[in-house]
Structure formats: structure tokens, C-alpha cells
Design an enzyme around this catalytic site. Structure first.
Site, PDB file in Angstrom:
ATOM      1  N   LYS B 203      48.311  35.157  67.455  1.00 39.21           N
ATOM      2  CA  LYS B 203      48.195  33.841  66.838  1.00 39.21           C
ATOM      3  C   LYS B 203      49.246  33.673  65.740  1.00 39.21           C
ATOM      4  O   LYS B 203      49.949  32.688  65.685  1.00 39.21           O
ATOM      5  CB  LYS B 203      46.779  33.683  66.270  1.00 39.21           C
ATOM      6  CG  LYS B 203      46.396  32.275  65.878  1.00 39.21           C
ATOM      7  CD  LYS B 203      44.885  32.206  65.631  1.00 39.21           C
ATOM      8  CE  LYS B 203      44.459  30.877  65.057  1.00 39.21           C
ATOM      9  NZ  LYS B 203      43.006  30.827  64.816  1.00 39.21           N
ATOM     10  N   GLU B 209      49.837  45.728  65.447  1.00 35.53           N
ATOM     11  CA  GLU B 209      49.690  46.469  66.700  1.00 35.53           C
ATOM     12  C   GLU B 209      50.481  45.797  67.823  1.00 35.53           C
ATOM     13  O   GLU B 209      51.180  46.453  68.605  1.00 35.53           O
ATOM     14  CB  GLU B 209      48.213  46.564  67.100  1.00 35.53           C
ATOM     15  CG  GLU B 209      47.334  47.396  66.156  1.00 35.53           C
ATOM     16  CD  GLU B 209      46.854  46.640  64.920  1.00 35.53           C
ATOM     17  OE1 GLU B 209      47.295  45.488  64.684  1.00 35.53           O
ATOM     18  OE2 GLU B 209      46.021  47.215  64.179  1.00 35.53           O
ATOM     19  N   GLY B 264      40.187  33.743  67.187  1.00 31.82           N
ATOM     20  CA  GLY B 264      40.670  34.825  68.039  1.00 31.82           C
ATOM     21  C   GLY B 264      39.671  35.234  69.108  1.00 31.82           C
ATOM     22  O   GLY B 264      40.010  35.424  70.271  1.00 31.82           O
ATOM     23  N   ARG B 265      38.393  35.343  68.723  1.00 32.25           N
ATOM     24  CA  ARG B 265      37.406  35.844  69.683  1.00 32.25           C
ATOM     25  C   ARG B 265      36.936  34.774  70.664  1.00 32.25           C
ATOM     26  O   ARG B 265      36.059  35.025  71.483  1.00 32.25           O
ATOM     27  CB  ARG B 265      36.244  36.522  68.969  1.00 32.25           C
ATOM     28  CG  ARG B 265      35.577  35.719  67.873  1.00 32.25           C
ATOM     29  CD  ARG B 265      34.668  36.624  67.020  1.00 32.25           C
ATOM     30  NE  ARG B 265      34.140  35.961  65.854  1.00 32.25           N
ATOM     31  CZ  ARG B 265      34.755  35.835  64.680  1.00 32.25           C
ATOM     32  NH1 ARG B 265      35.956  36.324  64.501  1.00 32.25           N
ATOM     33  NH2 ARG B 265      34.167  35.218  63.675  1.00 32.25           N
ATOM     34  N   GLU B 350      31.653  40.660  65.067  1.00 32.58           N
ATOM     35  CA  GLU B 350      32.626  40.045  64.147  1.00 32.58           C
ATOM     36  C   GLU B 350      32.087  38.705  63.637  1.00 32.58           C
ATOM     37  O   GLU B 350      32.307  38.343  62.485  1.00 32.58           O
ATOM     38  CB  GLU B 350      33.968  39.854  64.868  1.00 32.58           C
ATOM     39  CG  GLU B 350      35.153  39.775  63.927  1.00 32.58           C
ATOM     40  CD  GLU B 350      36.482  39.970  64.639  1.00 32.58           C
ATOM     41  OE1 GLU B 350      36.942  41.122  64.750  1.00 32.58           O
ATOM     42  OE2 GLU B 350      37.078  38.974  65.098  1.00 32.58           O
ATOM     43  N   HIS B 381      22.082  57.113  83.430  1.00 36.90           N
ATOM     44  CA  HIS B 381      22.318  58.556  83.365  1.00 36.90           C
ATOM     45  C   HIS B 381      22.973  58.951  82.053  1.00 36.90           C
ATOM     46  O   HIS B 381      23.497  60.051  81.937  1.00 36.90           O
ATOM     47  CB  HIS B 381      23.186  58.986  84.554  1.00 36.90           C
ATOM     48  CG  HIS B 381      22.466  58.874  85.851  1.00 36.90           C
ATOM     49  ND1 HIS B 381      21.787  59.929  86.418  1.00 36.90           N
ATOM     50  CD2 HIS B 381      22.256  57.817  86.671  1.00 36.90           C
ATOM     51  CE1 HIS B 381      21.232  59.546  87.556  1.00 36.90           C
ATOM     52  NE2 HIS B 381      21.493  58.260  87.735  1.00 36.90           N
ATOM     53  N   LYS B 489      43.748  45.384  57.106  1.00 38.59           N
ATOM     54  CA  LYS B 489      45.192  45.189  57.313  1.00 38.59           C
ATOM     55  C   LYS B 489      45.951  45.322  55.997  1.00 38.59           C
ATOM     56  O   LYS B 489      46.984  45.969  55.904  1.00 38.59           O
ATOM     57  CB  LYS B 489      45.458  43.783  57.881  1.00 38.59           C
ATOM     58  CG  LYS B 489      44.930  43.539  59.284  1.00 38.59           C
ATOM     59  CD  LYS B 489      45.310  42.122  59.744  1.00 38.59           C
ATOM     60  CE  LYS B 489      44.513  41.700  60.968  1.00 38.59           C
ATOM     61  NZ  LYS B 489      44.750  40.292  61.322  1.00 38.59           N
TER      62      LYS B 489
END
Lengths: 497, 497
Positions: B203, B209, B264-265, B350, B381, B489
């Protein structure tokens, strides 16, 4: 052994928690020790326990709790082969597989000869496959290997293959566990039937998911027109039921044994590791075992206050029973360890998800909580917000490797920053006031190692195993059974039948 | 809007919980309704809410809580473009991207024209790449696409590519997010520089990253000796900062816009979905949007007791604030949805990990908990033992698809069995007595759909979005900011600097 709530240290901890503060944030008057006040090394691992809701007095009480609950005494009994899993009348001897614990007798002579024979058989099969001596039905050598297993017969090999991918020099290797046919289909899409070998890992050789996938694999080979009489050359079995494997079609010479004294979630130490040895060679297994063995010795011998897995377990009890935490995060800052949380989820939640104690009485204290996590780099942009600014107390383990600093220093800088901010809090420059305030008080352990190699991986896994064992001792529960899994199987069988 | 603890329904729920039992197991006198008493359909989804710690009275109170907290009123404001994210002074218009909510004005004319232009630009780029019209520096067409993004710019595309893999007919597509260089190296190992295109999703076009991975990708192309002057043909940017993308080297004609009014999400509904459209074609996006849009309408209009996402959210409040649950499991019985829990972890944790309310006052009630999960087949399992026999109340969503019954009936049989046993309990035949007893009382929602297609995926994601929105309304918090991520950050920058 006694109930935990009758132990003097348990009762003293109950009073101590009001001193430090039992909620999301510590009491105003609580001051933990100086930065770095509680550091412990074990094998290739160094842990910084300084960022916990704990001072010297709390540490002392937790160590007394370990002694009063007899954690190390019980571990000595486990090492020598006592029946520590009474509901299944079994020992738990994963430590013996990695050479830990000295002579081990189980209803007779030392188990060592049986273990050595098993390792030799595994090395022989892995060697034949790696060196192109193992001929498939087509007389071709093995270029792809697929491990078919689920739960403990999948999670360990899957993790080790990812974690140690940099060392892989054998055939392409992957693991398939899911009953959904699309899981196996995904893996097969990259393989040629003429050069693919399957390892069927099932302790009982009766696990629905694994046997279904094995049948699908055989159909795929048949569909490719491979010679039926030699189809068995595409299968190796790892099982405690070689007769059932033989009836299915895997000859005894292609079976590796799975001892009754190995629990499913400890089976990475057994022949279930075959695919890792095929991918990475025999040295990788020796290193994995050496790392775990070092932690076995450490857990047995180190005094409680300097005992890395024991402190991990005691902190697990502390947050769960006294400070109200129901979950715990694991955050490796290393892409090859991205499925470590999934592995630990089984180890911890299957072992500690118990509501009756080892004597069959309903517990009056909380037992296991939720373990979750992800690659730390990913987690910062996903769920870390809730750890920083949520209302729940959520302890975390942050795992860093020194070698990473050379290739991408920002990765460890991020991990260290998260550890510091979770504990000490801070203020976002861009959002002054309450919305940008991080309260800190979120406890964490910073675990470091020089490099992500097989020895370190073995040590890490053994640490969490003994952490879980310590919690089970304090909680007076059996960490080695899993009856809740059995009922699911039983009822699904009734529905399907 | 008011604090939740001042609402009459909140106070009545506080009394009601003692009737049903607030611990791991219900009160002996509590009886939920008949099997199947509470079933709700929305779009392609059907949910069975009958296995909850809830009777008709509880349902009534939860619906009153929703009305008193003004959930649907606030949603109407969100739909029309009000500033529902006051700490960032932004609207949240992901619903508009999928055609929901009618005309939307944001500081001026209807946004529809801007959205349509964005969709057209995205379709043009995706079409050129799919049809071999997009020429790379080598004049070759695109055979591999790698999405570089993290958090919301990664989780949505990664999930959709896996979930809809059966429909993929375009170039090989994958997502890389991790700062660890081994993540990108893994993906590049399967690609040829001459035919690989990268989508840089950020964005701000400043995410550490993502920009680090973009630089590594460019170095990899350079290392292959591709012509420098045409290197930009290997990059598309999705960003709200096209100037920064241009400065980095992506021309404006290769940039897609990322509106400031998209969190963002929620960005799978934006041009961040480009890679999905490249892999699966334009129809897939229309279907994804149609599924979500149906849920938007349903959430806006359905009465509370027949409102699927609203009931999910109200149950989230019920277990978190009144019955003490700190975590929630999501268990899709479908291998292609294996990373759905990771996607939802960001969406839920978040959004709801907040300790101050929307007015900046510290909350006096619990907010978001931990969301975790896995493919149901795998989970049985791994960690299901703790849900069955542990001491913590842990609600679960179990997701089944009718189409699965045709290919592997045992998969849905297992899912149904888990739902039944979690709620009703049972006794393992092989372990009579307390160790083999499952107490039941573990609540769960069984969600079903005909098939796992794009429309169903869109509906599922929208359901969880509105579940989260409903919880945030009741809790009086802002679900659209994430200041805790920002501080990490900031501090990592200081450590590295």
C-alpha cells in the site's frame, strides 16, 4: 505423587501472583530483574528468561514446585523404562532412541541391541535408495519419495524436511497426510510413477487416512501400467504391525519396526525419520539425535534454576494456572521453521489436553492451553497486534539464529524488537495518546542458537518435549495417552458404516 | 455508541450465564434445543448453530445485544462511506469493491466510477499476461508469476490460489512474504528469469519485507543477464503510492491503484487479487465478489436471529466475555482451505486485538482472542485431543462441503463425528472409565456449502469479516486500525539503524 494444589509451593505461588499482578499487565509495584538477569544455556541453545512476570522470589517458588512435584525424579523413571503411560500400560522411551538415559531395560535385557538393529535396518534401506541400489518395479532408481502418515507419522518428517532443506541431496521428498484426495493428488502431480517410492507410516497399519492414501498411491501406480508382481518395490512400511503390512503387500524385508514404547508424537526419533535420512543422508540423523541427547542429559542433571526445558514448563504452569493465560505463541524468525508451531501444537495440546489426572480423578486445576504461531516475520503482519494491544495475557517464545544476521540482519532486529516491545511497551510516534500506546507486560522467552542445523533442531524439539513432561508432572496427568483421538475414530467409523 | 457493560442485554446475559453454566461443561440443568433447532442460510452457506451453550432465551438476549449495540446501524454507515476508522480518519469500503451497499460517496461523487476503472485496469493487465500479450524483457511471455507482499497483501492471494487451484489455467502462480531470503529462494528455484513476472503489493510501497524481496527479485533478474533497460517489464505494482513505485522503477502503466479506504486485511477485494485473476481468469473474481456481495446484503438486512455472520459474532462475544473462552478453532474439512485459519488469524486478531475503545478509553471487558486451526483431517491427529478432553472451553467452526461426499465420504463423516462428539461427548470402548470419557459441552458451528468454488470462498470470507465487525461494534472498538504493528516497525528500524 501428590495433587499440585496440595504442594506448599503451589499455595505460595497463589499468594505471590498478587504481588506481581495476575492480569494482562503487571502490578505497578512489580519490577522484574535487570535485563538479562535470567539466562540459561543447554546444548546448542541459549534462552533469555529475563522478560517474564517473575523476580528472584518467583523463580525460587517455581523451582520448589518442580522439586515438590518430583519432575526430575519422574524423568529418571521414564529414562529407565518404567511404565509412565499407565492407561496404555507402556513405557515412553523416545529418549533411548537418541542414545539418552544409559542402559534401558524393558521387561528383560537392555533395549540397546534392538534400537541399534532398527537404526541399522533404517540406514540400509535409506542407503540403498540414496545410492541408486534400490530398484523399483521398472528397474529404475528412486527419484521421488512420498511419506504417507498422519499426526506423529507426518508432522516430524514434514518439519525436518523443511527445516533441513538446505542439506537435502537425495531424491525429492515430501509428506502427505490429509484424507482429502487433493492432498495426495497435489504431490503426485510432480512425480513419475516409474521412479516414485512411498513410505507408509502407521503404528497400527490401520490408520484410516494413511491406508486410504496408500491405496490411492497403489491405484496410481497400477494406472500407469507398472508390473503388478513388482509393485511392492514402490512401498516401504514403518509399523508396529508388520503382519498387517505384509497382508497389505509390503514384504517383511521392506518393513521397519515401530516400537510399542514410542508414542506417535515422539516418532521423529524412530524409523518414521526414514524420509529425512533418504533426503539428507545418515549424518543428519546422528546430528538430530545428538542435539536431543544433549538436552536429555541437561534436563536430567541441571539444577532447576539453570534447567532450560524445566523453566519453560514451569513458566507454562505459572501463566496457565496462576495468571490466567489460555494460549502460548511460538515465533521462529526462520522460514524453514514455519511449521514448527504445527508440530508443537500436536506435542503440547495432545499431551496436555487432559481433564482427569493420572489416577482417573477429575482435575481441579487447568491443564494444557492452545499453542499457536507462525514464522515471526509473517506473524508481525498478521496476529502480533493482539499480543501488543489486546486484553489477553499471551506469553511467546521468540526463536532467533545468529547465522541469520549475516544474510538478513533486519530479520533478527525485528525479532529482538518484538521481544523488547512486548515486554516493555512503547508509544507509536504516528499515533500519540491511548490508541498508539502499547502497554508492554507481555512475557516472552528469547531462544537463540548459532545456526539452524540438525543438532539445533533436535535440541529444540527435545526442549519442548521436556517442557511438556514437566507440566504434566506438576499437573499430575498422563502426557502419553490420547483417548480423545480414539473416540473420533470410533464414531466416524459408526457414521461411515 | 455506548459501552457494552451499560447495555441492558449485557447485564441480562451476565445473569443468564449462571443458568447455562460458565465453565468447561454446561450446568447439569442446562438443555440446549433439539438437534438442528437453530439453522441459518446465507448466500451459498448453511450454518447449524444448534450445538452451542444457548437456548431460545440466550438467543433472544444475544439478538437484543446486537440491536442495543447498533451493529446493523453501524454497518449501514460503513456501507455508505462514513469514517468508521477514526484513528486513521478513513472509511472502510471493501464492501463497495464487491458491489455491495449501493451508491457510495466518499468526499464527493459516487466511488463506483473509480472502482470500475480499477477493475478494468486490473482485467487488462491480467488479460495481457494470460493471453501471452505481455512481453517481458526477453520478448518472452509470462510463464511464472510471484506475488511479493506481506500480511494482507499476501494472505488473501495465497489462500485464494490454494483454495481455487482446481480452476487455475494461467501461468504458475505463487506468493512470497517472508523477510527470510530462503522464502523467495524456494520460489525462484522453480522459475526461469526469462519468463517470470513479479507483482509488488505494498500500500505504501515502503514495506520493509516486500521491498527487500522486490530488490532480491531484481538482483536475480540482473544476475541472469536480462537487458537492464527492459527489466521493468518483469514488475507490476499494486500500491497507493505510484510515485514511490515509479521511483523504484515500475512505470505508471504497470501500476494498479490501492485505495486509502481499503484496509490491508481486506485487500483481497482490491487489485491485490491480480495474481488470482492471472491464474484463474476474470470469471473467478466476479464469482468471489458475487459470493461476498450476497453476504453483505444478508448481513445488512436479515433479522438478527436469522443473520449468519451476526450470530457468529454474537457467539464470539458470548464465549469470550461471559463464558471465559480465550481462543476459537476453525477446522475446514478441505485440503485446499488448509491456510484459511492463517488468513482468519490476521482478520480477527489484528482487528479485535485492542485494549482501548474507539474513544481512546481503556476497555473494562475482554476483546479479541486467539484464532487457530488447520485442515480438520490433520487436526484430528494433532490438537483435537485438547478440545475433547482438556479443561478449556474452546468453540470451533467445522466447515464441510457436500461435493466431498462423492469423492471421499469418510472426510465429511469425520467432520460430522467431531461436531457431534465435541458437543455430546461419549465413551471410548477401549478405555472404560474416566480416562476414556469425553465430557462434551464443547460448542461448535457446522458450516456447510455445496462446493468449494470462488463464490463460496467469497461468502465465507465476508462472513468472517462481518463476524469481526459485529464483535467490534459490541466491544465499542475500532476494528480497522493496527497501531501495534506500527511500533514493531518503528523499533526494528531503530535497532537496525
Amino acid at each position: 505423587m501428590p495433587r499440585p494444589d496440595t504442594l506448599p509451593a503451589w499455595q505460595q505461588l497463589d499468594a505471590y501472583r498478587h504481588v506481581v499482578g495476575a492480569g494482562r499487565t503487571p502490578s505497578p509495584q512489580f519490577a522484574s530483574g535487570e535485563p538479562g538477569w535470567l539466562q540459561v544455556a543447554a546444548g546448542p541453545l541459549r534462552a533469555d528468561f529475563s522478560r517474564h512476570r517473575l523476580d528472584a522470589r518467583g523463580l525460587e517458588l517455581l523451582c520448589e514446585l518442580a522439586e515438590q512435584a518430583g519432575v526430575q525424579t519422574r524423568f529418571a523413571r521414564m529414562l529407565r523404562g518404567d511404565v509412565v503411560n499407565p492407561t496404555e500400560n507402556r513405557a515412553a522411551l523416545h529418549t533411548a532412541l537418541r542414545g539418552g538415559g544409559g542402559p534401558v531395560t524393558l521387561d528383560g535385557p537392555d533395549l540397546r541391541a534392538e534400537i541399534d538393529a532398527g537404526l541399522a535396518a533404517q540406514a540400509r534401506i535409506a542407503g540403498e535408495i540414496r545410492h541408486g541400489e534400490w530398484k523399483l518395479s521398472t528397474r529404475q532408481t528412486v527419484r521421488s519419495v512420498i511419506n504417507l502418515g498422519i499426526g506423529g507419522s507426518d508432522l516430524g518428517p514434514a518439519l525436518a524436511l523443511e527445516a533441513l532443506a538446505a542439506q537435502a541431496d537425495g531424491p525429492t521428498s515430501r509428506c502427505v497426510s490429509d484424507l482429502d484426495p487433493r492432498a495426495l493428488a497435489d504431490a503426485l502431480a510432480a512425480c513419475d510413477p516409474a521412479s516414485t517410492l512411498f513410505i507408509v507410516c502407521s503404528k497400527t497399519f490401520g490408520t484410516l487416512e494413511t491406508l486410504t492414501n496408500a491405496a490411492r498411491a497403489r491405484d496410481w501406480l497400477r494406472g500407469a501400467g507398472l508390473p503388478e508382481a513388482q509393485l511392492h518395490r514402490h512401498f516401504v512400511a514403518v509399523t508396529a504391525a508388520p503382519d498387517r503390512a505384509a497382508a497389505w503387500g509390503v514384504p517383511a524385508t521392506q518393513c521397519l519396526a515401530f516400537g510399542e514404547w514410542i508414542g506417535g508424537r515422539y516418532s521423529i526419533w524412530s524409523a518414521v525419520s526414514l524420509i529425512v535420512q533418504i533426503a539428507c543422508g545418515p549424518q543428519v540423523l546422528l546430528s538430530l539425535h545428538r542435539g536431543a541427547h544433549a538436552i536429555d542429559d541437561h534436563f536430567a542433571e541441571a539444577t532447576p534454576a539453570a534447567n532450560l526445558p524445566l523453566l519453560m514448563g514451569l513458566l507454562g504452569v505459572w501463566y496457565r494456572n496462576f495468571l490466567g493465560a489460555q494460549a502460548h505463541a511460538v515465533l521462529p524468525y526462520a522460514w524453514p521453521l514455519r511449521t514448527l508451531p504445527a508440530y508443537l501444537q500436536q506435542l503440547e495440546m495432545e499431551s496436555l489436553g487432559k481433564r482427569v489426572d493420572i489416577d482417573g480423578k477429575e482435575v481441579a486445576w487447568e491443564t494444557g492451553g492452545v499453542l499457536f504461531g507462525a514464522s515471526g516475520s509473517h506473524a508481525q503482519h498478521a496476529f502480533m497486534q493482539l499480543l501488543h494491544q489486546g486484553t489477553a495475557l499471551l506469553p511467546a517464545d521468540i526463536i532467533l539464529f545468529d547465522e541469520t544476521a549475516a544474510v538478513e540482519p533486519a530479520l533478527n532486529a525485528n525479532g529482538s524488537a518484538q521481544a523488547r516491545v512486548l515486554h516493555a511497551g512503547g508509544q507509536v510516534d504516528a499515533a500519540p495518546g491511548a490508541h498508539g500506546a502499547l502497554p508492554g507486560g507481555q512475557p516472552n522467552t528469547l531462544i537463540r542458537a548459532a545456526a539452524l542445523d540438525a543438532e539445533t533442531l533436535g535440541a529444540l524439539l527435545a526442549c519442548y518435549e521436556h517442557k511438556v513432561f514437566a507440566q504434566a508432572c506438576v499437573w499430575h496427568i498422563n502426557p502419553f495417552d490420547q483417548w480423545g483421538v480414539e473416540l473420533g475414530k470410533q464414531v466416524a467409523g459408526e457414521l461411515a458404516g
